[in-house]
Structures are given as structure tokens and as C-alpha cells.
Design an enzyme around this catalytic site. Sequence first.
Site, PDB file in Angstrom:
ATOM      1  N   GLU A 164       0.802  -1.228   0.000  1.00 36.58           N
ATOM      2  CA  GLU A 164       0.000   0.000   0.000  1.00 36.58           C
ATOM      3  C   GLU A 164       0.840   1.286   0.000  1.00 36.58           C
ATOM      4  O   GLU A 164       0.776   2.092   0.943  1.00 36.58           O
ATOM      5  CB  GLU A 164      -0.972   0.005   1.180  1.00 36.58           C
ATOM      6  CG  GLU A 164      -1.922  -1.176   1.187  1.00 36.58           C
ATOM      7  CD  GLU A 164      -2.978  -1.091   2.292  1.00 36.58           C
ATOM      8  OE1 GLU A 164      -2.930  -0.165   3.115  1.00 36.58           O
ATOM      9  OE2 GLU A 164      -3.860  -1.957   2.318  1.00 36.58           O
ATOM     10  N   GLU A 358      -5.168  -8.550   0.711  1.00 35.09           N
ATOM     11  CA  GLU A 358      -5.839  -8.202   1.977  1.00 35.09           C
ATOM     12  C   GLU A 358      -7.305  -7.984   1.686  1.00 35.09           C
ATOM     13  O   GLU A 358      -7.656  -7.297   0.716  1.00 35.09           O
ATOM     14  CB  GLU A 358      -5.311  -6.894   2.578  1.00 35.09           C
ATOM     15  CG  GLU A 358      -4.010  -6.959   3.298  1.00 35.09           C
ATOM     16  CD  GLU A 358      -3.669  -5.607   3.947  1.00 35.09           C
ATOM     17  OE1 GLU A 358      -4.586  -4.797   4.223  1.00 35.09           O
ATOM     18  OE2 GLU A 358      -2.470  -5.370   4.159  1.00 35.09           O
TER      19      GLU A 358
HETATM   20  O1  IFM Z   1      -4.617  -2.697   9.120  1.00 29.08           O
HETATM   21  C1  IFM Z   1      -4.551  -2.227   7.813  1.00 29.08           C
HETATM   22  C2  IFM Z   1      -3.298  -2.756   7.138  1.00 29.08           C
HETATM   23  O2  IFM Z   1      -2.156  -2.383   7.823  1.00 29.08           O
HETATM   24  C3  IFM Z   1      -3.199  -2.241   5.720  1.00 29.08           C
HETATM   25  N1  IFM Z   1      -4.402  -2.450   4.990  1.00 29.08           N
HETATM   26  C4  IFM Z   1      -5.647  -2.054   5.618  1.00 29.08           C
HETATM   27  C5  IFM Z   1      -5.742  -2.660   7.003  1.00 29.08           C
HETATM   28  C6  IFM Z   1      -7.075  -2.253   7.665  1.00 29.08           C
HETATM   29  O3  IFM Z   1      -7.174  -0.875   7.781  1.00 29.08           O
END
Ligand code: IFM
Length: 452
Positions: A164, A358
Site C-alpha cells: 500500500e 488483503e
Molecule cells: O490494518 C490495515 C493494514 O495495515 C493495511 N491495509 C488495511 C488494514 C485495515 O485498515
Amino acid sequence: MKRFPDDFVFGVAASAYQIEGAWDEDGKGESIWDRFVGQPGRILGGETGKVACDHYHRYKEDVGLMAAAGIPAYSLTTAWTRVLPNGTGPIEPRGIAFYDRLVDELLEHEITPYVTLYHWDLPQALQDRGGWANRETVDAFVRYAEIMSAVLGDRVKHWKTHNEPWVAAFVGHRDGVFAPGHTDFAEALAVAHHILLSHGRAVPVIRSNVPDGEVGIVLDCRPSTPASDAPADVAAQRHFDGFRNRWFFDPIFGKGYPEDMVDAYRDRGRFDTEVPPFVRPGDLDEIAAPIDFIGVNYYTALDVAAGADETEDTGVPPGQNPPDGYTEMGWPIVPEALTGFLKRLHDDYGAADIRVTENGASYSDGPGPDGRIQDHRRIDYLHKHLNAVAEAIEFGVPVTGYFVWSILDNFEWALGYSQRFGLVWVNHETGERIPKDSLAWYSSVIAERRIG
Ligand code: IFM
């Protein structure tokens, strides 16, 4: 009922700062998050990741929980400051030893490790020299990638450079909400560029250390739709998409930075040249280094109306609540946007191997009187999103894996421990772990390889 292909990978994910704790143990250096959490007002309730889930000491228990649930893959991130306490300079062998132990433990339990090198915890020593805004940080990252892939590459075959970059760049340097807490748009642009450049330069290095491995990057996405057909809403949505998605996906897939956004950024980016000054000849080719897969993190989608074209909270217009509701992060639940974005990656960018790296939901359900955690809302969320992935596969999109965020309730950055994303509940006072119903549910989906 939709069946997942035999080689489709199911997994769970977590990141170093959010679960490890042991923030200054065994020679670990200070990261920008270690520094940031100590600044008053930065984190809800003044909480920190100093102990977090104490995974550094309890990793065997955590791997045991994954193994008992039959989880085939675990995506972890390594903390740069455990291995290179100052970001450059001498290696800390005790930091390497921890990741050695963790990887060995996973393999002993037949869980495939996926390693991400950077999930926002830059060494503070590098921040003191300008952080990601300083081009030298690119070289420091490539050395770190070289070391990690050399040390773990005999056992770790799946590598992700960054997680990210949009968040690290913009939430950390435009909004000031995440470390290092800066609010300078021009700096955020330079940071984003150097992170992407470090990815592109690390790819061949990792590949040469792990010739039988694969390497990619994880980008977060925020699909959106115009709030109406009005030209102003359509233009605002296009701008939002450029800001949130195209600025990262375009250069990774060899299209360079989107011209409409370069034009839009000239004032705030403080440049009057055709390309931003931090983009040097050859950079865009390096950033577009061929990758084996693209990781995409998906949580929510939104409608964008004129006047709100770079905010995350434009949300859904009042009175038009999303049919699937919201998670406790306040994020609208829009599973069909995941299918749409996966198709877009394939159709517009030609992505040939896509992983959902994710996806998950924050709900605070805790133990009931019988000790059981009946987190039906999380099961419902995951069910709908896995279904959305299966639908994309049916459309011919090459989606090859799905990782739930997260295995454990953990440190949710500026929101401290107030949000719980885990399949396993964690008592943040005692460290006790209790598997939630969602873990058992996910375990059965994995065993059956189908969703209905
Ligand atoms: O916890 C975060 C993670 O570190 C990165 N992606 C989103 C998740 C939820 O906000």
C-alpha cells in the site's frame, strides 16, 4: 456454488508493527512508527505497538492456530529495523534469527510463507535524513531487499516489495495521520515516486537471489463511481480514481504517471515542468519492471461527488445507504466493486496473475458468556467477498489467491486497538488468543474450496 481452482491459494495476513511488539528488543532500531506513537495526540487513546500482540514471543502459538485451522499460507512482513537497526550499516543477526525461526516454524507446519518487505515502518535513522523524500532511501531499501532475499530465499519463494504505497505516501505525508505525520503534498508525491522506484529496483535483485521464486507488489485500491451522471460528478470521480488508483497502477503497468493527474498536481506539487522533477530519465522503465503478480488490497468502494474529489469520506450520499451496510470502520460494504476492480486490472492493465492480498472487516464482537465469539457479520462480509472473487474467476480474470486481513486482532495504526479485524480475538491486556467463529468458517471454505 462456485469452486476455486485447485491451485488457488487461501491465506491470512498480518504486518510486523501491528503484531510483533518487542519494539526495542534484540537490537531492533527505532522506526518512524515507534517514534510517531510517542507523540501526543497521534494515536487514539495514546496506544502504541510496543507490545501489540507480542507475536515476537508468541509466534509459535500463532502459527499453531493457523495450522489447526488448516490455513495454507501466511503473509507476514519483516521489520526493516530488526535487521538493519539504522536502515543502513551493520546487520543485526538477532533480527535475522527471528525471521529464520518464524519461517522455519511455518514450514514445519506446512504453511507457505509470503514475505512483504515494507509495511510503512521506515527506520527513523533514514527519516532523519529525509525519509522516502530522499532518493538515497531507494538504495537503502534495495540493500535491505538484497539481504532479506539472500537470507530467506532458500525457504521463502513468494516476495512482495511494498504494501500500500498510497497509504505510506499520502496518509503519512499529505494527511499527517500516519507516520511520519507530515502534511506536504509535494513531499507526498516524491515519497510515492521513490517507493515505486525502490520496488522496481528491488525486483531484479530479489529475482537473482531467488531464481525459483516470484515477486510482486501490493497496491491498495479504492473503486468508485460518480455520485450522478452530472458532468461535474463524473469529472470528480475520474480525478479521485487518478489520485487513489491510477497514480500507482499506471506506472507499475508501464503506462507512466497519468497525464491528467500530472496536470492537476502541478500547483500543489510545486513544479512547472512537464514531468515532476523527482522523475529522472529511466525511472519509469525501472518502476515498470516485469512482476510475477500484482497484489491488491480491497476493503470498500465509494461514490464521488463534485467538490469532494480527493477525500476518502465522500461515502454514499445520505439516504442511499449501501444495501450491505457498513463495517465498524465506517466503510460501506460493496463486494461487487471487488469483482469490478479485478476485471479492470485484467482488462485495462493486462494483469496476468492477481492476488487479493488483503480483505477483511472490523467488528468488535468479543467472547459471549460461553466464551465463544460469534462474529456472524465478519463471516457474512468474507463470504460476500470470496463470492465476488469467485465471480471474477468465472469471468475469466486470473485471480490466484486470497488472503484475509487479519489472522489476529491487532494495532490498527492511528485507531490503536479500537478496531478488530482478526479471525482470532486477542485480549490486549493479557495477550490471550481465542479463535472466532470466522476462523472455523474460513477453515471449512478452505477445506471445501467452494463458496455458495
Ligand atoms: O490494518 C490495515 C493494514 O495495515 C493495511 N491495509 C488495511 C488494514 C485495515 O485498515
